[in-house]
Design a protein around this motif. Sequence first.
Motif, PDB file in Angstrom:
ATOM      1  N   ASP A  25      -2.989  10.825   9.039  1.00 15.21           N
ATOM      2  CA  ASP A  25      -2.859  10.719  10.494  1.00 15.21           C
ATOM      3  C   ASP A  25      -4.196  10.939  11.192  1.00 15.21           C
ATOM      4  O   ASP A  25      -4.457  10.383  12.258  1.00 15.21           O
ATOM      5  N   PHE A  26      -5.075  11.749  10.614  1.00 18.66           N
ATOM      6  CA  PHE A  26      -6.459  11.879  11.081  1.00 18.66           C
ATOM      7  C   PHE A  26      -7.277  12.369   9.903  1.00 18.66           C
ATOM      8  O   PHE A  26      -6.751  12.934   8.940  1.00 18.66           O
ATOM      9  N   VAL A  27      -8.588  12.151   9.976  1.00 16.97           N
ATOM     10  CA  VAL A  27      -9.487  12.571   8.896  1.00 16.97           C
ATOM     11  C   VAL A  27     -10.229  13.841   9.274  1.00 16.97           C
ATOM     12  O   VAL A  27     -10.255  14.813   8.528  1.00 16.97           O
ATOM     13  N   HIS A  28     -10.820  13.857  10.473  1.00 15.92           N
ATOM     14  CA  HIS A  28     -11.624  15.001  10.912  1.00 15.92           C
ATOM     15  C   HIS A  28     -10.874  15.883  11.912  1.00 15.92           C
ATOM     16  O   HIS A  28     -10.734  17.087  11.711  1.00 15.92           O
ATOM     17  N   TYR A  29     -10.411  15.271  13.000  1.00 11.92           N
ATOM     18  CA  TYR A  29      -9.682  15.999  14.051  1.00 11.92           C
ATOM     19  C   TYR A  29      -8.650  15.069  14.684  1.00 11.92           C
ATOM     20  O   TYR A  29      -8.871  13.855  14.748  1.00 11.92           O
ATOM     21  N   PRO A  30      -7.555  15.625  15.210  1.00  9.80           N
ATOM     22  CA  PRO A  30      -6.562  14.777  15.873  1.00  9.80           C
ATOM     23  C   PRO A  30      -7.106  14.020  17.089  1.00  9.80           C
ATOM     24  O   PRO A  30      -6.526  13.006  17.488  1.00  9.80           O
ATOM     25  N   ASN A  31      -8.228  14.492  17.673  1.00 10.22           N
ATOM     26  CA  ASN A  31      -8.759  13.795  18.859  1.00 10.22           C
ATOM     27  C   ASN A  31      -9.871  12.804  18.512  1.00 10.22           C
ATOM     28  O   ASN A  31     -10.571  12.320  19.407  1.00 10.22           O
ATOM     29  N   LEU A  71     -16.256  11.122  17.080  1.00  8.63           N
ATOM     30  CA  LEU A  71     -15.733  12.376  17.621  1.00  8.63           C
ATOM     31  C   LEU A  71     -16.145  12.533  19.081  1.00  8.63           C
ATOM     32  O   LEU A  71     -17.245  12.119  19.469  1.00  8.63           O
ATOM     33  N   PRO A  72     -15.288  13.139  19.904  1.00 10.91           N
ATOM     34  CA  PRO A  72     -15.602  13.298  21.331  1.00 10.91           C
ATOM     35  C   PRO A  72     -16.557  14.467  21.590  1.00 10.91           C
ATOM     36  O   PRO A  72     -16.356  15.566  21.081  1.00 10.91           O
ATOM     37  N   PHE A  73     -17.578  14.201  22.391  1.00 12.75           N
ATOM     38  CA  PHE A  73     -18.522  15.218  22.847  1.00 12.75           C
ATOM     39  C   PHE A  73     -18.592  15.169  24.365  1.00 12.75           C
ATOM     40  O   PHE A  73     -18.466  14.092  24.963  1.00 12.75           O
ATOM     41  N   SER A  74     -18.808  16.323  24.979  1.00 11.53           N
ATOM     42  CA  SER A  74     -18.950  16.387  26.427  1.00 11.53           C
ATOM     43  C   SER A  74     -20.431  16.292  26.788  1.00 11.53           C
ATOM     44  O   SER A  74     -21.235  17.129  26.370  1.00 11.53           O
ATOM     45  N   ARG A  75     -20.790  15.256  27.539  1.00 11.76           N
ATOM     46  CA  ARG A  75     -22.167  15.093  28.024  1.00 11.76           C
ATOM     47  C   ARG A  75     -22.375  16.084  29.157  1.00 11.76           C
ATOM     48  O   ARG A  75     -21.714  16.005  30.194  1.00 11.76           O
ATOM     49  N   GLN A  76     -23.296  17.033  28.959  1.00 14.13           N
ATOM     50  CA  GLN A  76     -23.378  18.176  29.861  1.00 14.13           C
ATOM     51  C   GLN A  76     -23.881  17.824  31.259  1.00 14.13           C
ATOM     52  O   GLN A  76     -23.587  18.533  32.216  1.00 14.13           O
ATOM     53  N   SER A  77     -24.600  16.728  31.408  1.00 15.83           N
ATOM     54  CA  SER A  77     -25.134  16.392  32.733  1.00 15.83           C
ATOM     55  C   SER A  77     -24.037  16.013  33.718  1.00 15.83           C
ATOM     56  O   SER A  77     -24.165  16.252  34.923  1.00 15.83           O
ATOM     57  N   ASP A  78     -22.946  15.426  33.200  1.00 16.86           N
ATOM     58  CA  ASP A  78     -21.893  14.980  34.118  1.00 16.86           C
ATOM     59  C   ASP A  78     -20.481  15.249  33.597  1.00 16.86           C
ATOM     60  O   ASP A  78     -19.498  14.870  34.245  1.00 16.86           O
ATOM     61  N   GLY A  79     -20.361  15.892  32.413  1.00 14.65           N
ATOM     62  CA  GLY A  79     -19.038  16.221  31.886  1.00 14.65           C
ATOM     63  C   GLY A  79     -18.288  15.052  31.276  1.00 14.65           C
ATOM     64  O   GLY A  79     -17.121  15.195  30.887  1.00 14.65           O
ATOM     65  N   GLN A  80     -18.912  13.871  31.195  1.00 16.10           N
ATOM     66  CA  GLN A  80     -18.245  12.697  30.633  1.00 16.10           C
ATOM     67  C   GLN A  80     -18.071  12.842  29.117  1.00 16.10           C
ATOM     68  O   GLN A  80     -18.907  13.420  28.428  1.00 16.10           O
ATOM     69  N   ALA A 100      -3.909  21.614   8.438  1.00 19.69           N
ATOM     70  CA  ALA A 100      -2.658  22.197   8.951  1.00 19.69           C
ATOM     71  C   ALA A 100      -2.915  22.961  10.245  1.00 19.69           C
ATOM     72  O   ALA A 100      -2.122  22.873  11.203  1.00 19.69           O
ATOM     73  N   ALA A 101      -4.027  23.712  10.296  1.00 18.72           N
ATOM     74  CA  ALA A 101      -4.363  24.464  11.506  1.00 18.72           C
ATOM     75  C   ALA A 101      -4.637  23.519  12.676  1.00 18.72           C
ATOM     76  O   ALA A 101      -4.260  23.792  13.829  1.00 18.72           O
ATOM     77  N   LYS A 102      -5.291  22.395  12.396  1.00 20.50           N
ATOM     78  CA  LYS A 102      -5.576  21.421  13.453  1.00 20.50           C
ATOM     79  C   LYS A 102      -4.275  20.830  14.002  1.00 20.50           C
ATOM     80  O   LYS A 102      -4.119  20.670  15.218  1.00 20.50           O
ATOM     81  N   ARG A 103      -3.358  20.492  13.098  1.00 20.83           N
ATOM     82  CA  ARG A 103      -2.080  19.921  13.557  1.00 20.83           C
ATOM     83  C   ARG A 103      -1.341  20.909  14.454  1.00 20.83           C
ATOM     84  O   ARG A 103      -0.789  20.527  15.493  1.00 20.83           O
ATOM     85  N   ARG A 104      -1.324  22.186  14.048  1.00 22.58           N
ATOM     86  CA  ARG A 104      -0.636  23.195  14.863  1.00 22.58           C
ATOM     87  C   ARG A 104      -1.276  23.309  16.237  1.00 22.58           C
ATOM     88  O   ARG A 104      -0.592  23.355  17.261  1.00 22.58           O
ATOM     89  N   HIS A 105      -2.616  23.335  16.265  1.00 19.45           N
ATOM     90  CA  HIS A 105      -3.335  23.546  17.530  1.00 19.45           C
ATOM     91  C   HIS A 105      -3.164  22.350  18.470  1.00 19.45           C
ATOM     92  O   HIS A 105      -2.892  22.528  19.663  1.00 19.45           O
ATOM     93  N   TRP A 106      -3.331  21.137  17.941  1.00 18.87           N
ATOM     94  CA  TRP A 106      -3.297  19.966  18.812  1.00 18.87           C
ATOM     95  C   TRP A 106      -1.875  19.573  19.209  1.00 18.87           C
ATOM     96  O   TRP A 106      -1.686  18.761  20.107  1.00 18.87           O
TER      97      TRP A 106
END
Length: 586
Positions: free
Chosen positions: A99-105, A156-165, A578-584
Amino acid sequence: MTQTFIPGKDAALEDSIARFYQQLSDLGFNIEEASWLNPVPHVWSVHIRDKDCPLCFTNGKGASKKAALASALGEYFERLSTNYFFADFYLGKAIANGDFVHYPNEKWFALTDDDALPAGILDKRLREFYDPEQELTASALIDLQSSNAERGICALPFSRQSDGQTVYIPMNIIGNLYVSNGMSAGNTANEARVQGLSEVFERYVKNRIIAESLSLPLIPQTVMDRYPGVIEAIERLEAEGFPIFAYDASLGGEYPVICVVLFNPANGTCFASFGAHPDFGVALERTVTELLQGRSLKDLDVFTPPTFDDEEVAEHANLETHFIDSSGLISWDLFKQDADYDFAEWDFSGSTSDEFTTLMAIFDRQGVEVYIADYEHLGVYACRILVPGMSDIYPAEDLLLANNTMAIHLRDTLLGLPDCQWKPQQYLALIETLDDEGLDDFTRVRELLGLATGKDNGWYTLRIGELKVMLALAGGDLDQALIWTEWTRDFNASVFSPERDNYYRCLHTLLLLAQEPDRGPAQYQHAFARMYGEHALAAANAAIEGHGCFNGLFSIDSDLNALPAHQSLLAAYEKLQAAKRRHWSK
């Protein structure tokens, strides 16, 4: 219970240690403190690891035993949360198609017929940085962990700090260029982010100082005297015969960085340690403890002499060596009497929130963008910080020249070689393929394919050059086999087991004999048996005749069941999944 607070930390050491241990236990990790070192006063280091998967380990350092243990446990969470323990390994087909390899997001971007970079990954600045000549193909950005070209690029999603995108950055780029730089875990988000940003500054400034052969100002004794614990550690080192230099590495108060250099007059070498933190005293302490992390005093003879060859010092390979184990070259210019900068008694300290704001302002002045991914799925805040142009450990061109996925399409072929029933010319053609792919003869095959092989078999030490011995034997080309056998003995003998080294000595002798048509092999078999042993002689004779050419190797199935070490790694990863599935799912 005693409560011990140290600068830069938002919780007592005792509370952090108890919480970290409890969380790891709840997740199913069985942590042991494998070794401790306390070579001089106020300098402690500890090595911790998972009893069930020793490949998952970290080292901690600190001015006290508790500080070192908290450091090691924090780093353990940092590497679990960011999946860094698994960054060099293929995770198998089940996870690659899960269902995912690294993270659910995570997001997947399908490859297209023209192999162009798909829309939706990176931003304009990052595309220009990673692919200035528009040479990068989408297929080059498949991640090693999944090796799943059918699924596409995992980003993977990262937050661009200059504008939060939110910006999606391919896992392949993260793993190839940034490795562990900018990762951190802590009691709070700001504490961890300050640590991660400090690490970025530390390595950026270290590279500048080394590459540009800058000379630094000594920290005045009046300033050093404010830190009696550091003074005591340095005095003990000096008493043991190691002169110490403590420098301000802030480049005129611009960055929160310290440099401490140890000389070893016994062999004429030196070792430069760097540390960073907004608090001058914390940075100084970290730099001194880093000097001896994982080392006793007898381990201080493995470094290199200073040099006047500034070109060699500035080479990227030398800077990579400094990142890996700090054993690279240093210019004598670092120690010049007249420094390139005046001493600046800098202080960027405050609350961890204030420190984060202060450090981000430095990046803003530099005109660089900061991207942060936050992770809290293990119950401890962790982050990965990327600052393209400053936190890169390897150059962007490595995506084209040294990508960690450059051989994954050969994985099934190479792992099945011991049981192959090919025609001789097919084995020789594979040697040509290895050359055409540009694979370095020195590269270990297990690293190229992302395998945890364990140390008790031929796969562990197998390099591309040694593989060519085996392929040449299977292809019946004894002349080529001799060339690669000599190469292998030159470059691998020191890491071979005595039995494997003996096998190659025997094989080398038989291949030399094969060059002598006037000599009858049967005449020498008795002497060879006495020299090398019946077992090695039989194996080498078989290889010469084209049988059992892949000595010490065994076929490895696509699920990697033949590798217990890899299976223990996958078992550890499933605990995280398993921990990622529980959290997300909350």
